[in-house]
Each structure stands twice: as C-alpha cells, then as structure tokens.
Design an enzyme around this catalytic site. Structure first.
Site, mmCIF file in Angstrom:
data_model
loop_
_atom_site.group_PDB
_atom_site.id
_atom_site.type_symbol
_atom_site.label_atom_id
_atom_site.label_comp_id
_atom_site.label_asym_id
_atom_site.label_seq_id
_atom_site.Cartn_x
_atom_site.Cartn_y
_atom_site.Cartn_z
ATOM 1 N N PRO A 2 3.614 -5.804 -15.299
ATOM 2 C CG PRO A 2 4.975 -3.703 -15.879
ATOM 3 C CD PRO A 2 3.540 -4.548 -15.853
ATOM 4 C CD GLU A 3 5.517 -10.908 -12.892
ATOM 5 O OE1 GLU A 3 6.252 -12.161 -12.829
ATOM 6 O OE2 GLU A 3 4.161 -11.751 -13.368
ATOM 7 C CE LYS A 54 6.353 -7.175 -9.233
ATOM 8 N NZ LYS A 54 5.544 -7.185 -8.677
ATOM 9 C CG HIS A 109 -4.211 5.721 -22.405
ATOM 10 N ND1 HIS A 109 -4.037 4.843 -23.516
ATOM 11 C CD2 HIS A 109 -5.356 5.641 -21.141
ATOM 12 C CE1 HIS A 109 -5.679 4.319 -23.647
ATOM 13 N NE2 HIS A 109 -6.348 4.792 -22.661
ATOM 14 N NE ARG A 127 -7.202 -0.750 -14.038
ATOM 15 C CZ ARG A 127 -7.459 -1.449 -13.496
ATOM 16 N NH1 ARG A 127 -6.697 -3.275 -13.702
ATOM 17 N NH2 ARG A 127 -8.270 -2.096 -12.071
ATOM 18 N NE ARG A 273 -2.874 -11.118 -10.010
ATOM 19 C CZ ARG A 273 -1.719 -10.475 -10.093
ATOM 20 N NH1 ARG A 273 -0.927 -10.054 -9.609
ATOM 21 N NH2 ARG A 273 -1.265 -10.085 -11.078
#
Ligand SMILES: [Zn+2]
Length: 283
Positions: A2-3, A54, A109, A127, A273
């Site tokens: 997410p940005e 962020k 999660h 993660r 990227r």
C-alpha cells in the site's frame, strides 16, 4: 505494498468511526510485529488519525501516537460491534487486499487485535514485515510529502535530486527523499511526465523534474480520489476497496497498448522492482 493514497483512504475512513472511542483491551500473538508495550494505551481515548508518508498514526490522549507500517502484506480491518455489524455491514478495510477483507476475523494472519468500546480493529500481516510502534522514530527520517510541499520545497528537492545521480525512479521511491510514493504511482507519474524510469537524475533538466513533481501530485491525488488501488476482484464484488487500478497508465500493463501512442508497454526490473514504461512516450 500500500502507498500514500491507500493509507490516506483508510485514514479518512477510520477517522469517521474511531475518534472518541476508548481502547478496552489489546491481544497480540506476534513479537516481531509489535515494537512497543501496547498496554499503556488501554483506557485511553482516540483523539485523531494521522498519516506520514505510508505510516498511519492513531493518536491517543497524552500525545501517544500508535504507528502502523503495512510494508508488503499489512492490512487493517475494522468491524463495528453494533447492530449494523451484526447485519454484516460497516466493515472498513485497508492495506494489502486479500480474502481476509471479506472473511470472518480473526484469521490465521491476524497479528494484533484492538478492542475498542465500539468496534474491533484487526492488524493482519501474512508475511510479518509490517510493524506497530508507539511514537515511532522511523517517521523522523521521512522526506516531505509531494502533496503537501510548497513550491520552495519542491525547488529545494529538485536541486537535491539532481545531485544524487541515480535512476530517477529509485529516487522518487526513496522515502527519505520524498515520502509516500511507491511502485504504482512512481511508474504512472514517470509516464505522465514523459521520463524514462532509468534516466539518471543529474541528466534531467530542472524543468523535467518540476513537471515530474506536478505529475506525482496528479497521480497521488487521483489515487486518493479513487480510494487507492485494490486489484482484487472478490474485494470489488463486496463494494470494498479502491478503484485506481482502473486508471493505471503503465503500471501492471506489460504488453498492453500505451494510452497515447498504442506502443506496447515494456517491463524491466529496476532497483529490484517491476518497472513499466512506454519506449516511445518516455525519453
Ligand atoms: Zn506511448
């Protein structure tokens, strides 16, 4: 990951429901995720929701700011404990889109659960690269935000960027130079500005960089307008998540025609990227 627009979207939504609520209890099962003793927040009231780059910050009384960094797979999900919620409505989701956006929670999660007096906030992170910290020092290292910069600050940033002599795309994604721009918006802003992602910053003119700042602003504001990007169909079906993905210029469009010249969009790896560009429109 997410940005800025994705985090700003969840900030705006949480602001409507969380301010004024008191934290009743916290449960955590991940020492890696939680960097502070969250117990000090119990009994305290939320007085604001802020964002720096962020990082989302839930502001409690006594100047305690609870910071969340979503990294690759972090997500925040809020379920109200009310009649509305028992009818399956009122859920707020943000961050990395997965099936958990619509599943029953907690899930496998879920790392931290915040019980407020009017709802439950889940921090999920598949993660475990994300983190939660009270008054995180990390935010002090963040560069200015493009959407909040004055023209003087932009001029200073342009001079600084020209001295870095690195590929322009890696520079605008460097959170210490400017904060909030990640891979999606960096790719799209460079296409808007007609600049090749690999261009070395010292070989660009001040005018090109000035245009680039305007285009970064354009795509970030558009991202916020559409509630961020949520490229996951099942989320869309539930009416959750953002719609910027319907407005991608080059990001994730390898082999598809450029929106202007119809040349096929190319993909390379730059700075580790996925990097997308039009070989004709971007020089
Ligand atoms: Zn083109």
């Amino acid at each position: 990951m997410p940005e800025l627009p994705e985090i700003e979207t969840i900030r705006l939504q949480l602001q409507k429901v969380l301010i004024g609520q008191t934290l009743v209890r916290v449960n955590s099962n991940s020492k890696k995720t939680v960097k502070s003793d969250l117990g000090v927040l119990v009994g305290k009231k939320v007085i604001g929701i802020e964002r720096l780059g962020k990082v989302l910050l839930i502001k409690f009384a006594n100047d305690l700011k609870l910071g969340f960094h979503f990294k690759m797979t972090g997500q925040l999900i809020y379920d109200p404990t009310s009649l509305k919620a028992s009818l399956g409505a009122g859920r707020i989701v943000g961050g990395h889109p997965t099936q958990d956006f619509i599943n029953k929670l907690p899930s496998k999660h879920t790392r931290v659960i915040f019980y407020f007096d009017g709802g439950i906030l889940y921090f999920n992170d598949h993660r475990k690269f994300g983190w939660i910290e009270i008054n995180p020092k990390f935010v002090d290292s963040l560069g200015p935000e493009p959407i909040k910069m004055t023209s003087d600050e932009v001029s200073k940033a342009i001079k600084f960027i020209k001295r870095l002599r690195r590929p322009i795309k890696t520079i605008i994604m460097d959170q210490e130079v400017i904060s909030g721009v990640g891979n999606i918006y960096a790719n799209d802003a460079l296409w808007e500005a007609g600049i090749t992602p690999q261009s070395r910053s010292d070989q660009l003119t001040s005018n090109q960089l000035s245009v680039l700042f305007k285009k970064i602003n354009l795509v970030l504001r558009e991202g916020i307008k559409y509630g961020g990007a949520t490229a996951a169909n099942y989320v869309d079906l539930q009416g959750l998540g953002g719609h910027y993905q319907e407005h991608f210029r080059v990001y994730n469009r390898e082999g598809k025609p450029c929106l202007v010249c119809k040349t096929k969009i190319k993909k390379i790896i730059l700075g580790g990227r996925g990097t997308y560009f039009c070989p004709v429109c971007q020089r």
